[in-house]
Design a protein around this motif. Sequence first.
Motif, PDB file in Angstrom:
ATOM      1  N   SER A   1      -4.104  -5.764  -1.382  1.00 12.87           N
ATOM      2  CA  SER A   1      -3.517  -5.328  -0.116  1.00 12.87           C
ATOM      3  C   SER A   1      -4.433  -4.341   0.593  1.00 12.87           C
ATOM      4  N   ALA A   2      -5.070  -3.467  -0.178  1.00  9.66           N
ATOM      5  CA  ALA A   2      -6.016  -2.521   0.411  1.00  9.66           C
ATOM      6  C   ALA A   2      -7.195  -3.257   1.042  1.00  9.66           C
ATOM      7  N   VAL A   3      -7.695  -4.265   0.349  1.00 10.86           N
ATOM      8  CA  VAL A   3      -8.802  -5.057   0.897  1.00 10.86           C
ATOM      9  C   VAL A   3      -8.360  -5.752   2.183  1.00 10.86           C
ATOM     10  N   TRP A   4      -7.151  -6.307   2.179  1.00 11.99           N
ATOM     11  CA  TRP A   4      -6.626  -6.969   3.376  1.00 11.99           C
ATOM     12  C   TRP A   4      -6.515  -5.975   4.534  1.00 11.99           C
ATOM     13  N   CYS A   5      -6.048  -4.761   4.243  1.00 11.59           N
ATOM     14  CA  CYS A   5      -5.829  -3.773   5.304  1.00 11.59           C
ATOM     15  C   CYS A   5      -7.130  -3.232   5.888  1.00 11.59           C
ATOM     16  N   ILE A   6      -8.241  -3.398   5.174  1.00 13.98           N
ATOM     17  CA  ILE A   6      -9.530  -3.027   5.753  1.00 13.98           C
ATOM     18  C   ILE A   6      -9.761  -3.821   7.035  1.00 13.98           C
ATOM     19  N   THR A   7      -9.300  -5.060   7.055  1.00 11.39           N
ATOM     20  CA  THR A   7      -9.494  -5.889   8.247  1.00 11.39           C
ATOM     21  C   THR A   7      -8.741  -5.336   9.453  1.00 11.39           C
TER      22      THR A   7
ATOM     23  N   LEU B   1       0.818  -1.203   0.000  1.00 12.21           N
ATOM     24  CA  LEU B   1       0.000   0.000   0.000  1.00 12.21           C
ATOM     25  C   LEU B   1       0.855   1.257   0.000  1.00 12.21           C
ATOM     26  N   ILE B   2       1.964   1.230   0.689  1.00 16.21           N
ATOM     27  CA  ILE B   2       2.875   2.372   0.670  1.00 16.21           C
ATOM     28  C   ILE B   2       3.427   2.574  -0.736  1.00 16.21           C
ATOM     29  N   ILE B   3       3.826   1.478  -1.390  1.00  9.83           N
ATOM     30  CA  ILE B   3       4.310   1.574  -2.764  1.00  9.83           C
ATOM     31  C   ILE B   3       3.214   2.143  -3.668  1.00  9.83           C
ATOM     32  N   GLY B   4       2.010   1.632  -3.529  1.00  9.08           N
ATOM     33  CA  GLY B   4       0.891   2.140  -4.327  1.00  9.08           C
ATOM     34  C   GLY B   4       0.589   3.595  -4.036  1.00  9.08           C
ATOM     35  N   GLY B   5       0.661   3.979  -2.775  1.00  6.49           N
ATOM     36  CA  GLY B   5       0.413   5.374  -2.409  1.00  6.49           C
ATOM     37  C   GLY B   5       1.462   6.309  -2.982  1.00  6.49           C
ATOM     38  N   LEU B   6       2.712   5.881  -2.939  1.00  9.02           N
ATOM     39  CA  LEU B   6       3.773   6.696  -3.527  1.00  9.02           C
ATOM     40  C   LEU B   6       3.614   6.797  -5.039  1.00  9.02           C
ATOM     41  N   ASN B   7       3.155   5.718  -5.661  1.00 12.02           N
ATOM     42  CA  ASN B   7       2.895   5.769  -7.098  1.00 12.02           C
ATOM     43  C   ASN B   7       1.792   6.774  -7.405  1.00 12.02           C
ATOM     44  N   TRP B   8       0.713   6.747  -6.627  1.00 10.65           N
ATOM     45  CA  TRP B   8      -0.374   7.702  -6.849  1.00 10.65           C
ATOM     46  C   TRP B   8       0.077   9.132  -6.566  1.00 10.65           C
ATOM     47  N   LEU B   9       0.968   9.305  -5.612  1.00 14.65           N
ATOM     48  CA  LEU B   9       1.525  10.634  -5.354  1.00 14.65           C
ATOM     49  C   LEU B   9       2.273  11.146  -6.582  1.00 14.65           C
ATOM     50  N   SER B  10       3.070  10.269  -7.190  1.00 15.73           N
ATOM     51  CA  SER B  10       3.802  10.683  -8.387  1.00 15.73           C
ATOM     52  C   SER B  10       2.852  10.954  -9.556  1.00 15.73           C
ATOM     53  N   VAL B  11       1.752  10.202  -9.642  1.00 16.68           N
ATOM     54  CA  VAL B  11       0.760  10.465 -10.684  1.00 16.68           C
ATOM     55  C   VAL B  11       0.100  11.818 -10.443  1.00 16.68           C
ATOM     56  N   GLY B  12      -0.259  12.084  -9.202  1.00 18.56           N
ATOM     57  CA  GLY B  12      -0.944  13.337  -8.879  1.00 18.56           C
ATOM     58  C   GLY B  12      -0.065  14.568  -9.020  1.00 18.56           C
TER      59      GLY B  12
END
Length: 70
Positions: A51-57, A11-22
């Motif tokens: 991973s996001a679905v897993w982290c909801i738990t 999720l951190i990797i995905g968040g950093l990717n979205w940060l670079s997209v934004g």
Amino acid sequence: MIMDRIALTLLIIGGLNWLSVGLFAFDLVAFACGGSASLISRAVYTLVGLSAVWCITLLFREREVVEHRT
């Protein structure tokens, strides 16, 4: 738990990717994996989503109380 750490890392990797997209309109995953439609990119995006679905738990789990012995 090891799955929690793996999911949070993805999720951190995905968040950093979205940060670079934004901020820069640059998709690092697509760049590194041969385009956003490539099989590898889609696998990475799928793993981040799972991973996001897993982290909801994590929101609904009881926390363990750890006792310190002296």
